[in-house]
Structure formats: C-alpha cells, structure tokens
Design a protein around this motif. Structure first.
Motif, PDB file in Angstrom:
ATOM      1  N   SER A 171       0.829  -1.193   0.000  1.00  0.00           N
ATOM      2  CA  SER A 171       0.000   0.000   0.000  1.00  0.00           C
ATOM      3  C   SER A 171       0.869   1.251   0.000  1.00  0.00           C
ATOM      4  O   SER A 171       0.543   2.249  -0.603  1.00  0.00           O
ATOM      5  CB  SER A 171      -0.962  -0.004   1.187  1.00  0.00           C
ATOM      6  OG  SER A 171      -0.225   0.106   2.365  1.00  0.00           O
TER       7      SER A 171
ATOM      8  N   HIS B 241       1.934   1.985  -3.522  1.00  0.00           N
ATOM      9  CA  HIS B 241       0.807   2.533  -4.255  1.00  0.00           C
ATOM     10  C   HIS B 241       0.601   4.000  -3.900  1.00  0.00           C
ATOM     11  O   HIS B 241       0.532   4.866  -4.760  1.00  0.00           O
ATOM     12  CB  HIS B 241      -0.435   1.716  -3.920  1.00  0.00           C
ATOM     13  CG  HIS B 241      -1.635   2.190  -4.675  1.00  0.00           C
ATOM     14  ND1 HIS B 241      -1.692   2.147  -6.046  1.00  0.00           N
ATOM     15  CD2 HIS B 241      -2.788   2.742  -4.248  1.00  0.00           C
ATOM     16  CE1 HIS B 241      -2.852   2.651  -6.435  1.00  0.00           C
ATOM     17  NE2 HIS B 241      -3.529   3.021  -5.366  1.00  0.00           N
ATOM     18  N   ASN B 242       0.578   4.284  -2.589  1.00  0.00           N
ATOM     19  CA  ASN B 242       0.383   5.655  -2.140  1.00  0.00           C
ATOM     20  C   ASN B 242       1.486   6.583  -2.591  1.00  0.00           C
ATOM     21  O   ASN B 242       1.241   7.715  -2.981  1.00  0.00           O
ATOM     22  CB  ASN B 242       0.343   5.709  -0.612  1.00  0.00           C
ATOM     23  CG  ASN B 242      -1.039   5.412  -0.122  1.00  0.00           C
ATOM     24  OD1 ASN B 242      -1.990   5.686  -0.824  1.00  0.00           O
ATOM     25  ND2 ASN B 242      -1.130   4.860   1.067  1.00  0.00           N
TER      26      ASN B 242
ATOM     27  N   GLU C 262       1.110   7.521  -6.091  1.00  0.00           N
ATOM     28  CA  GLU C 262      -0.024   8.441  -6.236  1.00  0.00           C
ATOM     29  C   GLU C 262       0.363   9.869  -5.845  1.00  0.00           C
ATOM     30  O   GLU C 262       0.110  10.818  -6.584  1.00  0.00           O
ATOM     31  CB  GLU C 262      -1.136   7.976  -5.286  1.00  0.00           C
ATOM     32  CG  GLU C 262      -2.483   7.820  -5.929  1.00  0.00           C
ATOM     33  CD  GLU C 262      -3.430   7.176  -4.924  1.00  0.00           C
ATOM     34  OE1 GLU C 262      -4.103   6.235  -5.328  1.00  0.00           O
ATOM     35  OE2 GLU C 262      -3.478   7.612  -3.751  1.00  0.00           O
ATOM     36  N   ILE C 263       0.994  10.002  -4.675  1.00  0.00           N
ATOM     37  CA  ILE C 263       1.383  11.336  -4.210  1.00  0.00           C
ATOM     38  C   ILE C 263       2.426  11.927  -5.158  1.00  0.00           C
ATOM     39  O   ILE C 263       2.334  13.090  -5.561  1.00  0.00           O
ATOM     40  CB  ILE C 263       1.937  11.308  -2.756  1.00  0.00           C
ATOM     41  CG1 ILE C 263       0.920  10.679  -1.793  1.00  0.00           C
ATOM     42  CG2 ILE C 263       2.268  12.720  -2.278  1.00  0.00           C
ATOM     43  CD1 ILE C 263       1.435  10.494  -0.362  1.00  0.00           C
TER      44      ILE C 263
ATOM     45  N   ASN D 203       2.953  11.332  -8.304  1.00  0.00           N
ATOM     46  CA  ASN D 203       2.328  11.760  -9.556  1.00  0.00           C
ATOM     47  C   ASN D 203       1.584  13.066  -9.399  1.00  0.00           C
ATOM     48  O   ASN D 203       1.649  13.940 -10.254  1.00  0.00           O
ATOM     49  CB  ASN D 203       1.357  10.690 -10.064  1.00  0.00           C
ATOM     50  CG  ASN D 203       2.087   9.688 -10.925  1.00  0.00           C
ATOM     51  OD1 ASN D 203       3.105  10.018 -11.528  1.00  0.00           O
ATOM     52  ND2 ASN D 203       1.584   8.465 -10.951  1.00  0.00           N
ATOM     53  N   GLY D 204       0.863  13.174  -8.291  1.00  0.00           N
ATOM     54  CA  GLY D 204       0.123  14.407  -8.012  1.00  0.00           C
ATOM     55  C   GLY D 204       1.059  15.598  -7.935  1.00  0.00           C
ATOM     56  O   GLY D 204       0.798  16.655  -8.515  1.00  0.00           O
TER      57      GLY D 204
ATOM     58  N   GLU E 153      -1.610  17.583  -3.195  1.00  0.00           N
ATOM     59  CA  GLU E 153      -0.668  16.455  -3.090  1.00  0.00           C
ATOM     60  C   GLU E 153       0.695  16.935  -2.602  1.00  0.00           C
ATOM     61  O   GLU E 153       1.383  16.243  -1.848  1.00  0.00           O
ATOM     62  CB  GLU E 153      -0.519  15.737  -4.433  1.00  0.00           C
ATOM     63  CG  GLU E 153      -1.777  15.000  -4.879  1.00  0.00           C
ATOM     64  CD  GLU E 153      -2.212  13.899  -3.911  1.00  0.00           C
ATOM     65  OE1 GLU E 153      -1.370  13.101  -3.489  1.00  0.00           O
ATOM     66  OE2 GLU E 153      -3.404  13.865  -3.563  1.00  0.00           O
TER      67      GLU E 153
END
Ligand SMILES: Nc1nc2c(ncn2[C@@H]2O[C@H](COP(=O)(O)OP(=O)(O)O)[C@@H](O)[C@H]2O)c(=O)[nH]1
Ligand SMILES: [Mg+2]
Length: 359
Positions: A25, A28-29, A32-33, A35-36, A44
């Motif tokens: 996880s 994944h997180n 995500e962060i 990319n933001g 982000e």
C-alpha cells in the motif's frame, strides 16, 4: 517444536506479512502522491510535505518511497526541476524584515516568469498552533499568486527534524515545478547552519545603524553569507544603512575568502519602496552563472547531498532506537545521571548506544 519457538516463528511470519502488506500500500500511495506533485497538484504537494514532516517513525517508509519515486521521475524524464532551480536562503534577526523582503523578492521573481515556493522554519508555529505565515499578516500578496506556494515548516523541538523536513520539502517543491525556492530562517543559532546547508545562495539581512551585538549577529553567520543586504534603507534610515554597509565592506576584507571563490557583496535595500531589489536579483543571477561556470554550483550541491545522507542516517538511527520503550527508559535514566554530574556524557552515550534493547 517447543511452544516458545513456535510463537517466535509465528511472530516472525506475522511481521513479514505485515511488511509485505504495508509495503504494497505504501508503494501505491507513494506513486499516487508523487504523480500528483509532479502534475502540480497543490493538495498532493501539501500532503507530501506533511508526510515528510511527520515525526512518526511509522511514516518514514512511505516518506522514503515518495522521495525515491520523485527522484527517479526527475532522473528518467529529465524533469524541468533538474535544469534550473535556485535555492535562496534568507536569514537575519526577527524584525529585520525577512518576510517583507521575501514577499517582494517573490513577486518580482514571478514577474520575471519564475514559479516561487517559500518555505520557512517558523518559530511561532508552535506557540500559535498555526503559523504566522498562515495568518496572512505577511506575504498576503504573494500568497494569492498562482505561481507561488507558501508553506511554513512546523517548528520542532528537534532542529534535526525541521531541517530534515525542510530539505526534502525543497525537493518536492522543485518536482512540482517551482524553480525559485526561498527558505526563511530565524535568527537563532543552529537554524542558520541548517538552512545554509540546503540552499545555493545564502543571504544575510542586517539593519542599518545597529551594531553587530545588538543584531545578535555572530561572526560565523557573516562568514556563511554569500550576499549581505543592509535592509530597511529608506526614509530616515538611509544614511545609517549606508554607513553600516561600508563598515561591513571594510570588515569583509579581513575575512578569509569564501569557499565559493566569489567575493561577498554588501547591498542596500528597502522592501517598502523596492530600492535595491533589482540589484539583488541580478547579483543572485550572476552568482548562479559564475558558480555554474566555476563548478562550485554542482560541487556545493553534491556536498550538501552527501551531508544530508549523514544527517538522515543519524536522525533515523536515533529515532529507531528511541522508538524502543526500553531504550527510551534507559536514555532518561542515563540523561539524569549526566545532568546530575555523576556520569560523563561520553560514557552515557556509549552505554546507551551499546545497550541491547531486547534484553
Ligand atoms: N522601513 C522599513 N520597514 C520594513 C521594511 N521591511 C519590513 N519592514 C517592517 O519591519 C517589521 C518586521 O518585518 P517582518 O517582515 O515581519 O520581519 P521578519 O521578522 O524578519 O520576518 C514590519 O513592521 C515591517 O513592515 C523595509 O524595507 N523598510
Ligand atoms: Mg518573518
């Protein structure tokens, strides 16, 4: 298998499963962060900075993954942040006008087409529970600019924590496309050194007419500066500022040459009427250019990166050991002995470092 052995094996399996689960996880997180941030999403970026500022040991794995993710993105994609970012540190005693100066500098840089991030080691945030910058009593105009991002760092008891967070926040801001990063420091002891170690150009703001002692300026801080600015040179202050500037120009002759090889300029400025500001921007640009040619620019950044590794390692080792309740207890006990004078600091540190937390 004995019962004891079995339970220890089960614990090991549980721990391994937990590691796999959280890593998944986390990965994944982190992506995500990252990319933001790279896509310029402010929430982000704020989230990423909060994560790296977190004092919780359990947040470190994710913070680490995020920074690694950002790093590989910058390297693989020749991200713009790699090309042209300038990190500017601003120091000086409270009241010298740092925030006012930064607001004007920031607005002017934006006019020149830059994107500006302001990070601050803000001593008031602990007292107010928020931050002075957040109150918008300062930098109101800059704060509303589309190309500005203002984020105060929380003041922490452990300066190491603040430094760690701010250093990495610089990286995140650059990844988000801010190419001029301004770090405001407070005029107390170690924070100047910490900021000096994370910026390219370190500027010292002084007030005209006041002696060094009054300003709380130590020689060591003057020696760290790449640029000295005698601030508030307006109205009735102009003559006093000019004479302070001259005194510094004279004194600097007696200093050893700075490691950058470039002589330190002393400039006059006012952030109320804006005088001296264009000269300051030109000087920062000129230092940047000269240092890139001489190799000092990359040498300084390389040295800073290597020092950061040491800082982080020290910080992590201490935090990891302190995370163990037995170690924390032993720390308190030994510290008491040291403060009472019944044990030498070195021997206490030795015993603590060599103590086995599992016993
Ligand atoms: N006369 C004059 N006052 C200034 C100037 N810059 C800031 N000030 C004032 O000095 C005070 C402290 O400014 P601030 O930016 O909060 O200082 P900081 O504590 O160093 O961040 C405020 O009242 C400002 O309005 C300047 O260039 N000239
Ligand atoms: Mg301030």
């Amino acid at each position: 298998m004995t019962k004891k052995k079995f339970s220890s094996k089960k614990r090991a399996i549980d721990a391994a499963l937990e590691r796999i689960r959280t890593n998944r996880s986390d990965n994944h997180n982190a992506i995500e962060i990252a990319n933001g941030i790279i896509n310029g999403k402010l929430e982000e970026l704020a989230r990423g900075i909060t994560l790296i500022e977190s004092e919780r040991l359990s947040d470190r794995p994710l913070a680490q993954l995020l920074l690694q993710e950002i790093k590989s993105f910058i390297e693989e994609k020749s991200h713009y942040s790699q090309i042209d970012t300038v990190r500017i540190g601003i120091t000086g005693i409270p009241g010298v006008g740092k925030s006012t100066f930064i607001e004007r500098l920031g607005l002017d840089l934006i006019k020149e087409g830059h994107r500006v991030a302001v990070l601050a080691v803000d001593p008031s945030s602990k007292r107010t529970g928020g931050s002075i910058l957040g109150d918008k009593t300062r930098m109101d105009e800059l704060a509303v600019q589309e190309n500005a991002f203002i984020r105060p760092s929380p003041a922490s008891d452990a300066l190491g924590g603040v430094a760690r967070a701010t250093m990495e926040a610089v990286i995140l801001c650059e990844a988000a496309g801010y190419n001029r990063i301004i770090v405001e420091t407070v005029g107390v002891g170690q924070s100047e050194t910490a900021v000096r170690e994370m910026v390219d150009v370190f500027c010292l703001l002084l007030i005209g007419g006041a002696g060094d002692e009054v300003q709380g300026i130590k020689r060591g801080i003057v020696e760290m500066a790449d640029l000295i600015i005698v601030h508030k040179s307006d109205g009735d202050n102009i003559a006093a500022c000019a004479s302070t500037a001259q005194a510094y120009i004279n004194a600097l002759h007696l200093f050893p040459p700075p490691p950058s090889g470039e002589k330190v300029d002393v400039l006059l400025a006012s952030s109320i009427d804006g005088s001296g500001h264009s000269q300051i921007r030109e000087e920062i640009d000129s230092l940047t250019k000269l240092w890139k040619e001489s190799g000092w620019w990359s040498k300084q950044r390389a040295n800073q990166n290597s020092d950061r590794m040491t800082t982080h390692a020290r910080d992590l080792l201490l935090a990891q050991k302190m995370d163990n309740p037995k170690s924390a207890l032993l720390w308190n006990k030994l510290q008491l002995e040291v403060t009472r004078g019944t044990r030498s600091a070195f021997s206490a540190a030795w015993d603590w470092v060599n103590s086995d937390s599992d016993k």
